[in-house]
Design a protein around this motif. Structure first.
Motif, mmCIF file in Angstrom:
data_model
loop_
_atom_site.group_PDB
_atom_site.id
_atom_site.type_symbol
_atom_site.label_atom_id
_atom_site.label_comp_id
_atom_site.label_asym_id
_atom_site.label_seq_id
_atom_site.Cartn_x
_atom_site.Cartn_y
_atom_site.Cartn_z
ATOM 1 N N SER A 71 -7.224 2.696 20.757
ATOM 2 C CA SER A 71 -6.900 1.692 19.780
ATOM 3 C C SER A 71 -6.164 0.562 20.482
ATOM 4 N N ARG B 63 -10.276 1.479 5.551
ATOM 5 C CA ARG B 63 -9.327 2.323 4.817
ATOM 6 C C ARG B 63 -9.393 2.006 3.330
ATOM 7 N N ILE C 69 -7.507 -3.639 10.285
ATOM 8 C CA ILE C 69 -8.113 -2.640 9.400
ATOM 9 C C ILE C 69 -8.686 -3.353 8.176
ATOM 10 N N ARG D 226 -4.032 6.981 16.303
ATOM 11 C CA ARG D 226 -2.641 6.717 15.914
ATOM 12 C C ARG D 226 -2.222 7.802 14.930
ATOM 13 N N ARG E 252 -0.003 -12.446 16.173
ATOM 14 C CA ARG E 252 -0.641 -11.238 16.705
ATOM 15 C C ARG E 252 -1.659 -11.590 17.785
ATOM 16 N N VAL F 58 2.610 1.031 4.196
ATOM 17 C CA VAL F 58 3.479 -0.124 4.435
ATOM 18 C C VAL F 58 2.838 -1.320 3.738
ATOM 19 N N TYR F 59 3.530 -2.444 3.668
ATOM 20 C CA TYR F 59 2.916 -3.651 3.103
ATOM 21 C C TYR F 59 1.870 -4.202 4.078
ATOM 22 N N THR G 283 0.896 -1.169 0.000
ATOM 23 C CA THR G 283 0.000 0.000 0.000
ATOM 24 C C THR G 283 0.930 1.214 0.000
HETATM 25 O O1 TXA Z 1 -1.212 1.898 6.948
HETATM 26 C C1 TXA Z 1 -1.826 1.036 7.577
HETATM 27 O O2 TXA Z 1 -2.764 1.316 8.340
HETATM 28 C C2 TXA Z 1 -1.394 -0.426 7.373
HETATM 29 C C3 TXA Z 1 -1.675 -0.810 5.915
HETATM 30 C C4 TXA Z 1 -1.421 -2.267 5.649
HETATM 31 O O3 TXA Z 1 -2.983 -0.464 5.576
HETATM 32 N N1 TXA Z 1 -2.087 -1.300 8.286
HETATM 33 C C5 TXA Z 1 -1.836 -1.329 9.611
HETATM 34 O O4 TXA Z 1 -2.546 -2.262 10.313
HETATM 35 O O5 TXA Z 1 -1.030 -0.594 10.148
HETATM 36 P P1 TXA Z 1 -2.194 -2.731 11.795
HETATM 37 O O6 TXA Z 1 -3.051 -3.893 12.056
HETATM 38 O O7 TXA Z 1 -0.750 -2.946 11.901
HETATM 39 O O8 TXA Z 1 -2.688 -1.557 12.693
HETATM 40 C C6 TXA Z 1 -4.067 -1.350 12.872
HETATM 41 C C7 TXA Z 1 -4.324 -0.403 14.024
HETATM 42 C C8 TXA Z 1 -4.029 -1.076 15.351
HETATM 43 O O9 TXA Z 1 -3.436 -0.134 16.224
HETATM 44 C C9 TXA Z 1 -5.438 -1.462 15.818
HETATM 45 O O10 TXA Z 1 -5.526 -1.567 17.211
HETATM 46 C C10 TXA Z 1 -6.270 -0.317 15.265
HETATM 47 O O11 TXA Z 1 -5.694 -0.029 14.006
HETATM 48 N N2 TXA Z 1 -7.686 -0.698 15.091
HETATM 49 C C11 TXA Z 1 -8.208 -1.573 14.223
HETATM 50 N N3 TXA Z 1 -9.549 -1.686 14.400
HETATM 51 C C12 TXA Z 1 -9.881 -0.847 15.401
HETATM 52 C C13 TXA Z 1 -11.090 -0.521 16.061
HETATM 53 N N4 TXA Z 1 -12.253 -1.079 15.723
HETATM 54 N N5 TXA Z 1 -11.042 0.382 17.071
HETATM 55 C C14 TXA Z 1 -9.884 0.970 17.424
HETATM 56 N N6 TXA Z 1 -8.698 0.693 16.828
HETATM 57 C C15 TXA Z 1 -8.689 -0.208 15.850
#
Ligand code: TXA
Ligand code: MG
Length: 373
Positions: free
Chosen positions: A248, A134, A77, A208, A70, A48-49, A45
């Protein structure tokens, strides 16, 4: 498990000619079919990947959690190709949510919104009533998501706790043999994960920080009087953890960490004397660490000309540009590991603009260890 590897030309999306057989497009089709069949595929993306799986399938999403190692209470997301996919995921949107999507999608902004019950696997949302959505701004990601035709849950494609991957080789390093495929579309443009905001009616809360900055969010919401009711809660660096407030879930885990012990050097004051003091202070600590038998590394954002004596010196922004620093940060953290660096000092950077997100990731990488000089 054999991990399939495709090298794909990112310009394929714009040059796509429906009539001709294009190996890059064929690779995307193959990867999309794998996702539809419940397999997990890493793809680039603009941030990041990501490690993608059909968000509706418990079994597929379980594979993502297993491959990354994990914790199951950290939700994923959901990525979509077009706005038309949004209605199946979330209920009616507030004017504020609508405005943010119009302004920043496709792009590095994730919106946490009230979920439509049953729209995605409960594993994706970790049982929360909200879902993070996203629409990425990478041509290959959009092609893949469009071809898969389903909402795609995708966390960053690293082993949990490791720096996020900004190149396909990073994904390979962490997950080769544990996932079904990797689409190599070259290095990512932004280098840090998306900005995550929770939107509750007209209230926006930054969960974040990322490359969409607080100032940009404020500007987008202030631009039109009809959205003027929006209120924004910023993400505060150095804040005490407030465990009573919803946040988050991912932010509570250690992240992005190199294997060596890392400290962030914070500077008192910003006069010429203090720069000199910081430089001397850093060098003294590096020398002492080397004498203890540590292999030393230092990460600099060089607005000043530094010539540290250490085993590895990485200058993140030789051109004094924080976007370049963001792009190279995770590669740099991985490089400290490849070179077996055991003691790392990182200068801090300005917290303006994307600097805020860089400092957030650095503090996490260092487990909040700071040295004031
Ligand atoms: O840039 C990005 O966001 C990348 C690319 C691949 O799209 N994805 C990413 O995903 O960074 P991840 O899983 O590493 O981080 C997702 C973040 C985590 O901090 C998670 O807790 C938060 O988003 N998150 C996901 N769903 C949530 C929700 N329903 N409520 C609050 N936080 C959430
Ligand atoms: Mg991640």
């Amino acid at each position: 498990m054999l991990t399939q590897y495709w090298t794909v030309d990112p310009s394929v999306a714009v040059s796509a000619d429906a009539g001709s057989i294009n190996p890059s497009l064929a690779a995307i089709q193959e990867a999309a079919e794998m996702i539809r069949a419940g397999k997990v595929v890493a793809f680039p993306t603009e941030t990041v990947y990501g490690l993608g799986a059909d968000a509706r399938s418990d079994a597929a999403v379980e594979r993502v959690f297993a491959a990354k190692g994990r914790p199951s209470d950290n939700p994923l997301i959901v990525h979509i190709a077009s706005l038309s996919q949004l209605d199946e995921l979330v209920g009616p949107r507030s004017a504020t949510a609508q405005r943010l999507m119009e302004r920043f999608w496709p792009g590095p902004l994730t919106l946490v919104l009230p979920a439509r019950p049953g729209a995605v696997s409960k594993l994706v949302t970790a049982g929360l009533p909200t879902v993070a959505v996203r629409r990425p701004a990478h041509p290959l990601a959009l092609l893949l998501l469009g071809a898969a035709g389903c909402p795609v849950a995708a966390p960053s494609a690293n082993r949990s706790g490791r720096p996020s991957p900004t190149e396909a080789s990073h994904v390979k390093e962490d997950l080769d043999g544990c996932i079904d495929g990797i689409i190599d579309g070259g290095p990512t443009r932004v280098g840090l994960e998306s900005t995550v905001v929770e939107v509750n009616g007209e209230h926006v809360r930054v969960l974040r920080p990322g490359c969409v900055t607080l100032a940009q969010l404020e500007e987008a919401l202030a631009a039109d009087a009809s959205y003027g009711g929006a209120q924004i809660s910023p993400f505060v660096l150095h804040a005490e953890e407030d465990t009573s407030a919803p946040k988050s879930p991912g932010t509570k885990y250690g992240h992005y960490a190199p294997r060596g012990t890392m400290f962030i050097v914070m500077e008192h004051g910003n006069d010429t004397d203090s720069s000199q003091r910081v430089r001397n202070g850093i060098q003294t600590r590096l020398t002492e660490a080397a004498q203890r038998g540590e292999k030393t590394g230092v990460l600099v954002f060089t607005h000043r000309n530094t010539r540290y004596k250490a085993d590895l010196v990485i200058n993140l922004s030789p051109n004094n540009d924080l976007s370049t620093a963001a792009q190279g940060l995770y590669s740099a953290l991985r490089r400290f590991d490849t070179e077996n660096i055991t003691y790392i000092l990182a200068e801090s950077c300005s917290e303006e603009g994307i600097g805020h997100a860089i400092m957030n990731r650095l503090l996490k990488a260092a487990g909040n260890r700071m040295i004031y000089i």
